[in-house]
Design an enzyme around this catalytic site. Structure first.
Site, PDB file in Angstrom:
ATOM      1  N   ASP A  61     -10.497   2.879  -3.952  1.00  0.00           N
ATOM      2  CA  ASP A  61     -10.563   3.690  -5.168  1.00  0.00           C
ATOM      3  C   ASP A  61      -9.684   3.044  -6.231  1.00  0.00           C
ATOM      4  OD1 ASP A  61      -8.104   4.352  -4.049  1.00  0.00           O
ATOM      5  OD2 ASP A  61      -8.273   6.483  -4.465  1.00  0.00           O
ATOM      6  N   TYR A  63      -6.831   2.069  -9.118  1.00  0.00           N
ATOM      7  CA  TYR A  63      -5.378   2.224  -9.227  1.00  0.00           C
ATOM      8  C   TYR A  63      -5.077   3.607  -9.801  1.00  0.00           C
ATOM      9  CZ  TYR A  63      -5.361  -2.942  -8.996  1.00  0.00           C
ATOM     10  OH  TYR A  63      -5.533  -4.246  -8.626  1.00  0.00           O
ATOM     11  N   PHE A  74      -9.990  -3.759  -8.582  1.00  0.00           N
ATOM     12  CA  PHE A  74      -8.869  -4.692  -8.492  1.00  0.00           C
ATOM     13  C   PHE A  74      -8.438  -5.275  -9.835  1.00  0.00           C
ATOM     14  CE2 PHE A  74     -11.057  -4.808  -4.369  1.00  0.00           C
ATOM     15  CZ  PHE A  74     -10.047  -4.329  -3.554  1.00  0.00           C
ATOM     16  N   HIS A 181      -7.483  -4.745   3.534  1.00  0.00           N
ATOM     17  CA  HIS A 181      -7.357  -4.556   2.093  1.00  0.00           C
ATOM     18  C   HIS A 181      -6.192  -5.408   1.577  1.00  0.00           C
ATOM     19  CE1 HIS A 181      -6.621  -2.386  -1.704  1.00  0.00           C
ATOM     20  NE2 HIS A 181      -7.859  -1.949  -1.599  1.00  0.00           N
TER      21      HIS A 181
END
Length: 220
Positions: A61, A63, A74, A181
């Site tokens: 999801d 930031y 990202f 991740h």
């Protein structure tokens, strides 16, 4: 209301008539600030058409820090000034994998080369990671992946939610790279050292496609 005017061919997905209205009701009822800002929630889809997608990078999801999410998974707006966290580890892996530096934090240039930078959940309450996990965004992810099943593509699946969402992607016809991740909490469990960028470029070239420039874009 979320801006869906720039979706192009993605607008034909049933999600936008079947599921999005309910999500918008839930977002309106939530008193917490929602990230990213409403105009860029669908930025990933607006930036690359379905037929132009060559690589899918799937995260979790956005930031949840104000000013950090820009609608591309990202990616961080230039000049943000805070910690890079996941993106910092992505830059470290690019340097180690390719010997290429990357300092530009917004990833629009990747999208322009056919990289779909998608999260499995497209919004988050400020300060609450995964706070919108139950709204129904995963239906959009499933429909996007189904739409992209028409030809081989590269899938970089970062983290368990991404891997679960893409479990039906055929690993025989597509390149499917599953790692931890890149978050500071998990990057050392298999993201760093996985060489996803060189492996993706080698596969793209084996398919007759140009490699992705993962480093800083050339100055105009």
């Amino acid at each position: 209301m979320l801006d869906t005017g720039g979706l192009g061919d993605w607008a034909a997905l049933p999600f936008f008539t079947d599921t999005l209205p309910g999500i918008e009701v839930a977002l309106t009822a939530d008193p917490r600030p929602t990230l990213p800002p409403a105009p860029v929630v669908f930025h990933a889809l607006e930036r690359v058409t379905p037929d132009a997608v060559r690589v899918v990078i799937l995260g979790q999801d956005p930031y949840h820090t104000s000013g950090k999410a820009d609608g591309l998974a990202f990616s961080i707006p230039q000049g943000f000034g805070g910690r890079l966290d996941s993106l910092g580890n992505i830059f470290k892996e690019i340097a180690d994998d390719l010997g290429t530096p990357r300092s530009r934090t917004d990833l629009d240039d990747w999208a322009d080369q056919g990289v779909l930078l998608l999260n499995t959940i497209l919004t988050v309450p400020q300060g609450v990671a995964k706070g919108h996990a139950a709204l129904g965004w995963q239906a959009l992810t499933a429909q996007i992946l189904d739409r992209l099943a028409d030809r081989p593509r590269a899938y970089l699946l970062w983290g368990a939610p991404a891997q679960k969402a893409a479990r039906d992607v055929d690993a025989d016809t597509n390149l499917k790279i599953e790692t931890a991740h890149p978050s500071p909490l998990s990057a050392y469990r298999g993201f760093l050292g996985a060489r996803p960028f060189s492996r993706t470029n080698a596969w793209l070239q084996s398919q007759g496609h140009a490699a992705i420039n993962w480093g800083d874009p050339e100055a105009p």
